[in-house]
Design an enzyme around this catalytic site. Structure first.
Site: not given
Length: 756
Positions: A189, A311-312, A356
């Site tokens: 400042d 996977h899936n 699934h």
């Protein structure tokens, strides 16, 4: 202090009509279902980093009405998401667009009043995303700090009083006691007005971003000089950074790329600012820049590569009740995945569906999945995609499947052997931009069907969806007896060429092997681990000439993952993980496959490609794999670690964990102390040492956690780097989120050395 204006000016976009339209904002229709369309106001914020969205929800916080452009994966025009495909068919495509996010939150589907509005939003957002991606680390830091300043400047007077400075520091994720904050404030400042403005804010910014550890590294390289000469930079690159191509040419190219001072550049010098820019760049990354492109031999048989496999793939969450989505396929492909699973069942209206089996997961059309695969298969990589078909369909719907495969995939589909490739597996290079099917097949490599062939034939059904052998799982799903035989139509069978699914009949010597090169078996994780334990070397040899697929155990109904590393150590190529489930296993997986340009194929080490290899990860002996190295990792500091808890007053307490993943005896972990209340620039200065016996199979994972004394630590970020991609010297490790996306500015500053 206007960061948005700075961003636009930096990239020459201050008068861009698309961005001006976004800054003004517009009314758009948000689409959630066939019965839910609501008009909402959307507007680009002045920081050019966030979008404000109107909400009618009661008690919704202002922060929750914002989303960051950094979280956007892509912007799609037209009916290019499931939501708009299903719920906005009555609206012309040129009035529809979607925002797809990197994490697994819902896609934002929108309808604009006119095609011009769509163009403004799509082109405007793409410009910001593209330009943000091209910003260097210094520009990102400046942009981020300016955004934090703007947020803290509550009364918008472009000045900072002391309270606003305190708010600013909280935005930066750093807790500073009042006396220290007041000290910095007073030092800056100069006008003694109890507020900072213009140059005072710049001084404050410089004091805040000064990095003593960079000063120390620069002094090591430059000595007492103010700049680095070419000669000193070459010495630094040779002795500290261990750059193989260290020399005047590399030094000059780094000066040219990263030195911001034109005067220094003209004098072939690098300043401290240029040095920091280099260390924050791709050249200063702990992950090898050379390995960001395809650099490995891509002309070897498919069985010689690890293949990024899901996977899936169709699931977004768990395996019992979670949603199935074409978006899950797109996300996996965009992460470089090259083997996808399609669990196919009879659907209504003679249209096969994917879900699934025997569970309550939602269902998606087989043809919609194929369209998504066609559109995204080769965006992240040109190398082949394998579709692992779990076929539970009737003969009639199998013929529909075969029709869709040909009609939708067209010339992408490999439906006959490559010319001259009939005695061994083809290479990724030979199969570029081809889609292969993995599934049951009648007969051998050449088609068994034809005009005189049978209409359908029984084949054994050993796929994993029918397997669900764990009783605990069976009790949670609809009871369905397992059938031992599946009828298969020639039209579908003939499309399976190099990936014929067979039951594993045991290991044989290569000369008497009962498994043809184009035949491949699938193993549950537990069976694969058993084979690795009992017949480790036989499994490695088998995987030299044959593909093996590994999938998670049936009890993992929550879509949790197993460690892929042991399977890779056994030479298994198609190690399928649940891409929808973040965690350490997925971190290591994506870390491995960022190698070789992120193309989804990583060449196995030579000792896993040798048919006469004696390697066995469970019983290590001397051999070409045995090359012990001493790894020293010095964790120096962190930069801009993100807040985990979005609570405004929350500040992270970070600690770093360094892990080695590899063969059993190399697995190790070390951790630093906790630094309290500082996510902006924590300093650890902690050194770890590891001895790694089989470096070719090792990966190094850097993880940062937010310490919590009363509960489990929160994950902040991580980066996993394959051993052979790890660079030495002073480096920045760029951290990824739990979903594997880059945190734009979060890094660790480290020093790495590797010795024999």
């Amino acid at each position: 202090m206007d960061s948005g204006r700075d961003f636009l000016t930096l990239h020459g976009l201050q008068d861009d009509p698309d961005l001006q339209a976004l800054l003004k904002g517009s009314q758009l229709l948000k689409v959630k279902s066939s019965s839910w369309r609501r008009e909402r106001f959307y507007k680009l914020q002045e920081d050019c980093k966030t979008i404000w969205q109107e909400s009618r929800k009661v008690m919704r916080s202002p922060e929750s009405q914002l989303f960051s452009i950094e979280d956007i994966q892509e912007v799609r025009m037209g009916h290019r998401t499931e939501g708009l495909e299903k719920f906005a068919r009555d609206i012309p495509e040129d009035r529809c667009f979607s925002i797809v996010f990197k994490d697994q939150r819902n896609t934002l589907d929108l309808i604009a009043p006119s095609p011009a509005d769509v163009q403004h939003w799509v082109q405007g957002l793409r410009k910001i995303i593209d330009r943000s991606g091209s910003m260097d680390q210094r520009q990102k830091l400046q942009h981020w700090i300016h955004s934090c300043l703007r947020k803290a400047d509550k009364n918008k007077d472009n000045k900072m009083n002391f309270k606003e400075v305190k708010d600013f520091l909280k935005e930066l994720n750093v807790q500073v006691d009042d006396s220290y904050a007041r000290k910095i404030f007073r030092e800056c400042d100069h006008s003694q007005t109890d507020s900072l403005e213009d140059e005072e804010i710049e001084t404050f910014y410089r004091m805040l971003t000064q990095r003593a550890e960079i000063d120390r590294a620069f002094a090591e390289a430059a000595g007492s000089a103010e700049t680095l000469s070419v000669e000193k930079l070459v010495t630094f690159l040779q002795h500290q950074q261990r750059e193989e191509e260290a020399g005047p040419a590399l030094a000059l190219s780094l000066i040219e790329r990263y030195e911001p001072s034109e005067t220094a550049k003209a004098q072939r010098q690098m300043t401290k600012d240029g040095f920091l820019m280099y260390l924050l760049s791709a050249d200063g990354n702990a992950f090898s820049l050379a390995h960001r492109r395809v650099y490995q031999d891509m002309n070897q048989p498919l069985s010689h590569y690890l293949v990024s496999s899901s996977h899936n793939t169709y699931l977004l969450e768990d395996q019992l009740t979670g949603p199935s989505s074409t978006e899950a396929y797109i996300r996996a492909l965009c992460k470089g995945c090259r083997c996808l699973e399609l669990d196919c069942w009879d659907g209504p209206n003679q249209e096969p569906i994917i879900y699934h089996g025997y569970t309550f997961t939602s269902k998606i059309l087989f043809c919609d999945v194929l369209r998504a695969i066609r559109d995204y298969a080769f965006k992240a990589s040109p190398y082949p995609v394998i579709l692992s078909l779990e076929n539970h369909c009737s003969l009639e719907q199998q013929r529909v499947m075969a029709h869709h495969l040909r009609a939708i995939l067209g010339p992408m589909l490999l439906d006959q052997p490559l010319d001259g490739v009939t005695t061994s597996l083809p290479s990724p290079e030979q199969l570029k931009e081809k889609i292969l099917l993995k599934g049951k097949k009648l007969g051998g490599l050449l088609p068994a069907g034809g005009e005189n062939g049978p209409e359908a034939t029984d084949v054994s059904d050993e796929d994993e969806a029918a397997e669900m052998e764990d009783e605990a799982v069976r009790s949670q799903v609809q009871h369905k007896p397992k059938e031992d035989k599946l009828k298969l139509v020639p039209e579908l069978s003939d499309m399976v060429i190099y990936c014929k699914s067979v039951h594993f009949g045991g290991f044989s010597s290569p000369s008497t092997s009962g498994q043809a090169f184009y035949e491949m078996a699938s193993f549950s994780e537990s069976r694969a681990l058993r084979l690795l334990q009992e017949s480790g070397n036989s499994f490695v040899r088998h995987n030299v000439g044959h593909l093996s697929r590994i999938y998670p155990a049936g009890w993992r109904t929550d879509s949790s993952n197993y460690s892929p590393v042991e399977m890779w150590n056994g030479g298994c190529q198609i190690v399928a993980l649940n891409f929808q489930t973040p965690g350490p296993e997925m971190d290591v997986y994506l870390g491995c496959f960022q190698d070789n340009g992120g193309c989804g194929y990583v060449l196995k080490p030579a000792f896993l490609r040798d048919p006469d290899t004696t390697f066995n990860s469970r019983a290590l002996t001397q051999g070409p794999w045995w090359a012990p190295k001493k790894l020293r990792v010095w964790i120096i500091s962190g930069q801009q670690l993100p807040k985990v808890n979005k609570n405004k007053n929350s500040i992270v307490d970070p600690k770093v964990i360094v892990e080695i993943h590899g063969v059993g005896q190399d697995v190790a972990s070390r951790q630093t102390a906790v630094i309290t209340n500082n996510g902006f620039n924590p300093r650890w200065d902690t050194e770890f040492e590891f001895v790694v016996a089989v470096p070719d199979l090792a990966l190094v994972r850097f993880m940062v956690e937010d310490y919590d004394s009363s509960s489990k630590n929160d994950f902040i970020g991580q980066s996993t780097i394959p051993w052979n991609s790890l660079k030495q010297g002073y480096r920045h490790v760029h951290l990824l989120s739990k979903n594997g996306d880059l945190h734009p500015s979060a890094t660790l500053f480290v020093k790495i050395s590797i010795q024999d």
